[in-house]
Scaffold this motif. Structure first.
Motif, PDB file in Angstrom:
ATOM      1  N   ILE A 190       0.841  -1.205   0.000  1.00  0.00           N
ATOM      2  CA  ILE A 190       0.000   0.000   0.000  1.00  0.00           C
ATOM      3  C   ILE A 190       0.875   1.255   0.000  1.00  0.00           C
ATOM      4  O   ILE A 190       0.600   2.227  -0.710  1.00  0.00           O
ATOM      5  CB  ILE A 190      -0.986  -0.037   1.186  1.00  0.00           C
ATOM      6  CG1 ILE A 190      -2.006  -1.160   0.928  1.00  0.00           C
ATOM      7  CG2 ILE A 190      -1.698   1.296   1.354  1.00  0.00           C
ATOM      8  CD1 ILE A 190      -2.729  -1.644   2.133  1.00  0.00           C
ATOM      9  N   VAL A 219       2.093   1.711  -3.490  1.00  0.00           N
ATOM     10  CA  VAL A 219       1.040   2.249  -4.368  1.00  0.00           C
ATOM     11  C   VAL A 219       0.873   3.746  -4.100  1.00  0.00           C
ATOM     12  O   VAL A 219       0.752   4.545  -5.042  1.00  0.00           O
ATOM     13  CB  VAL A 219      -0.301   1.495  -4.156  1.00  0.00           C
ATOM     14  CG1 VAL A 219      -1.435   2.197  -4.898  1.00  0.00           C
ATOM     15  CG2 VAL A 219      -0.187   0.044  -4.609  1.00  0.00           C
ATOM     16  N   ILE A 240      -5.983   0.194  -1.688  1.00  0.00           N
ATOM     17  CA  ILE A 240      -5.312   0.372  -2.986  1.00  0.00           C
ATOM     18  C   ILE A 240      -6.273   1.030  -3.985  1.00  0.00           C
ATOM     19  O   ILE A 240      -5.902   1.957  -4.714  1.00  0.00           O
ATOM     20  CB  ILE A 240      -4.788  -0.983  -3.516  1.00  0.00           C
ATOM     21  CG1 ILE A 240      -3.722  -1.533  -2.570  1.00  0.00           C
ATOM     22  CG2 ILE A 240      -4.235  -0.830  -4.930  1.00  0.00           C
ATOM     23  CD1 ILE A 240      -3.274  -2.961  -2.868  1.00  0.00           C
TER      24      ILE A 240
END
Ligand SMILES: [Fe+2]
Length: 166
Positions: free
Chosen positions: A5, A8, A52
């Motif tokens: 995460i 991302v 996400i």
């Protein structure tokens, strides 16, 4: 924040380089989505997918503007997953999570026929940020929310932001 995460989030900030408005938007949607999801006790995989998806949900805007000079939801729906997929592959996102995130990116404008909690919370968190930023009257914001808001936590947050009675 898990490693994936975090990666991302960094990738999305780099993707939207220079666009502070869009970066702030997805970071806030991510934060609200996490708060709602944890309060609603979603499972760990769903939480990961949702976080996400929240970071990436508007990834189709930039390319839609470049290609069509129009970021309408139809373009975003087509272009968003195409942009997101190579980023998720590069970050070794597991296929099951990746496919669900791509689906959510493509459906984050659809508030009818919502079946799953990740989709529901993404819509609620996105609306929390958009409704407030657009400075609409509290009454109108609540009226629209009544059409698709379902979780108790999203309602709590929305009413608190608006200064309305809980
Ligand atoms: Fe959004």
């Amino acid at each position: 924040m898990s490693k994936l995460i975090n990666q991302v989030a960094l990738a999305m900030v780099a993707y939207e380089r220079g666009n502070q408005r869009r970066i702030n938007h997805f970071l806030r949607v991510h934060s609200y989505a996490e708060i709602i999801a944890e309060a609603e006790n979603v499972d760990a995989d769903t939480l990961k997918i949702l976080k996400i998806a929240a970071l990436m949900h508007d990834i189709g805007i930039k390319v839609s503007l470049e290609k069509y000079n129009n970021a309408g939801w139809q373009h975003q729906q087509e272009e968003g997953p195409i942009e997101a997929e190579p980023i998720l592959r590069r970050l070794n996102c597991p296929a099951g999570i990746r496919e669900r995130v791509l689906w959510l990116i493509a459906h984050h404008h659809e508030t009818e026929g919502v079946e799953d909690i990740d989709h529901q919370i993404l819509l609620e968190a996105d609306y929390l940020v958009n409704a407030i930023d657009r400075g609409r009257a509290a009454e109108d914001v609540i009226k629209r929310a009544e059409e698709f808001y379902r979780t108790k936590t999203a309602w709590l947050l929305l009413k608190a932001l608006l200064g309305a009675e809980a």
